[in-house]
Scaffold this motif. Sequence first.
Motif, PDB file in Angstrom:
ATOM      1  N   CYS A 221       4.899 -11.567   6.812  1.00 13.86           N
ATOM      2  CA  CYS A 221       4.831 -10.632   7.932  1.00 13.86           C
ATOM      3  C   CYS A 221       4.866 -11.396   9.260  1.00 13.86           C
ATOM      4  O   CYS A 221       4.108 -12.346   9.444  1.00 13.86           O
ATOM      5  CB  CYS A 221       3.537  -9.831   7.816  1.00 13.86           C
ATOM      6  SG  CYS A 221       3.212  -8.753   9.208  1.00 13.86           S
ATOM      7  N   SER A 223       3.767 -10.521  12.070  1.00 16.63           N
ATOM      8  CA  SER A 223       2.583 -10.411  12.912  1.00 16.63           C
ATOM      9  C   SER A 223       1.316 -10.956  12.265  1.00 16.63           C
ATOM     10  O   SER A 223       0.490 -11.531  12.949  1.00 16.63           O
ATOM     11  CB  SER A 223       2.421  -8.990  13.451  1.00 16.63           C
ATOM     12  OG  SER A 223       1.794  -8.171  12.568  1.00 16.63           O
ATOM     13  N   CYS A 224       1.144 -10.820  10.935  1.00 11.40           N
ATOM     14  CA  CYS A 224      -0.120 -11.317  10.351  1.00 11.40           C
ATOM     15  C   CYS A 224       0.097 -12.352   9.257  1.00 11.40           C
ATOM     16  O   CYS A 224      -0.882 -12.833   8.678  1.00 11.40           O
ATOM     17  CB  CYS A 224      -0.944 -10.150   9.808  1.00 11.40           C
ATOM     18  SG  CYS A 224      -0.365  -9.511   8.223  1.00 11.40           S
ATOM     19  N   GLY A 226       1.050 -11.910   6.346  1.00  9.91           N
ATOM     20  CA  GLY A 226       0.767 -11.360   5.013  1.00  9.91           C
ATOM     21  C   GLY A 226       2.040 -11.361   4.176  1.00  9.91           C
ATOM     22  O   GLY A 226       3.135 -11.578   4.686  1.00  9.91           O
ATOM     23  N   CYS A 253       4.515  -5.047   4.968  1.00  8.64           N
ATOM     24  CA  CYS A 253       3.506  -6.089   4.803  1.00  8.64           C
ATOM     25  C   CYS A 253       2.404  -5.564   3.889  1.00  8.64           C
ATOM     26  O   CYS A 253       1.881  -4.476   4.102  1.00  8.64           O
ATOM     27  CB  CYS A 253       2.929  -6.473   6.157  1.00  8.64           C
ATOM     28  SG  CYS A 253       1.544  -7.616   6.020  1.00  8.64           S
ATOM     29  N   CYS A 256      -1.054  -5.735   6.394  1.00  8.72           N
ATOM     30  CA  CYS A 256      -1.258  -4.839   7.541  1.00  8.72           C
ATOM     31  C   CYS A 256      -0.470  -3.544   7.401  1.00  8.72           C
ATOM     32  O   CYS A 256      -0.644  -2.636   8.210  1.00  8.72           O
ATOM     33  CB  CYS A 256      -0.913  -5.547   8.848  1.00  8.72           C
ATOM     34  SG  CYS A 256       0.843  -5.822   9.109  1.00  8.72           S
TER      35      CYS A 256
HETATM   36 ZN   LIG Z   1       1.244  -7.902   8.320  1.00  6.20          ZN
END
Ligand SMILES: [Zn+2]
Length: 263
Positions: A221, A223-224, A226, A253, A256
């Motif tokens: 992911c 953004s995170c 994951g 993801c 998230c």
């Molecule tokens: Zn994520």
Amino acid sequence: MSSPLGSVRRPEHTGDRRCWPCTVANSLVLVAVSVAVAFVSRVAALAVLVLGAVAIAVRGYLVPYTPHFAPALGAVFPVDFHEEPGPSGSLGREADGEDVLAALVAADVIVADGETLYLTDEFRERWRREVAALRELADGRFVAAVADAAPRASGARVERRRGHTAVVVEPDTGSVTDERRLAYPVALAEVGAVRALAGRVSDPGIRAAAAEPLRRFLETCPSCEGRVEETTAQQCCGAPTNPREGPQAVLACADCGERLATL
Ligand SMILES: [Zn+2]
């Protein structure tokens, strides 16, 4: 053994996918109806209450078409009806898919093995580094990077609503209808991809057009970080699906829940 409730069970509206605002709204309707029936017959009222509660438990809702009208209710009442943002927009404009693929293969970004396409490890690492760098940027510098990566953009802005962050690309035409809205993780992935392609693909239009198809190769992911997995678009009350098309296959993801690409 199949459960007698199997045929009425609606897994897409229950369990993890249950929409609590819809459940509460339906429960209130059920109680109101039961109270009204109680004036006529207490036994009938009890039956209505029990059957209604079972329906809400196994179907996720009782009032028919709740998934269709709930988003409209959500717009009127200050209740978060679990608004599911639709698929994100993209930086790129229409481009010939063959041209984009040819450019990516020529630049050693993608390798083809028969029918299957793979991202080269070297490009994946370069892309990951660009995304990690973008993630550290404050809004002002991030939107500058977005505007820089998007063809024919005059600027960009960040919008935060109901816990969902989007980046809006403002077109050089100044027309609001030409604005493109990208979910924040998608903007990270696409701007990172455009930057990672710089110096490899000379045409900026092809670089931007490649960003969207490249999202299907995401393994982590943006953004995170994951794990990215293939799933179906969430069929919550905020996002009724087209029954003829069935659930849409997407990459999301696992941590998230952000939807990263439509397959
Ligand atoms: Zn994520």
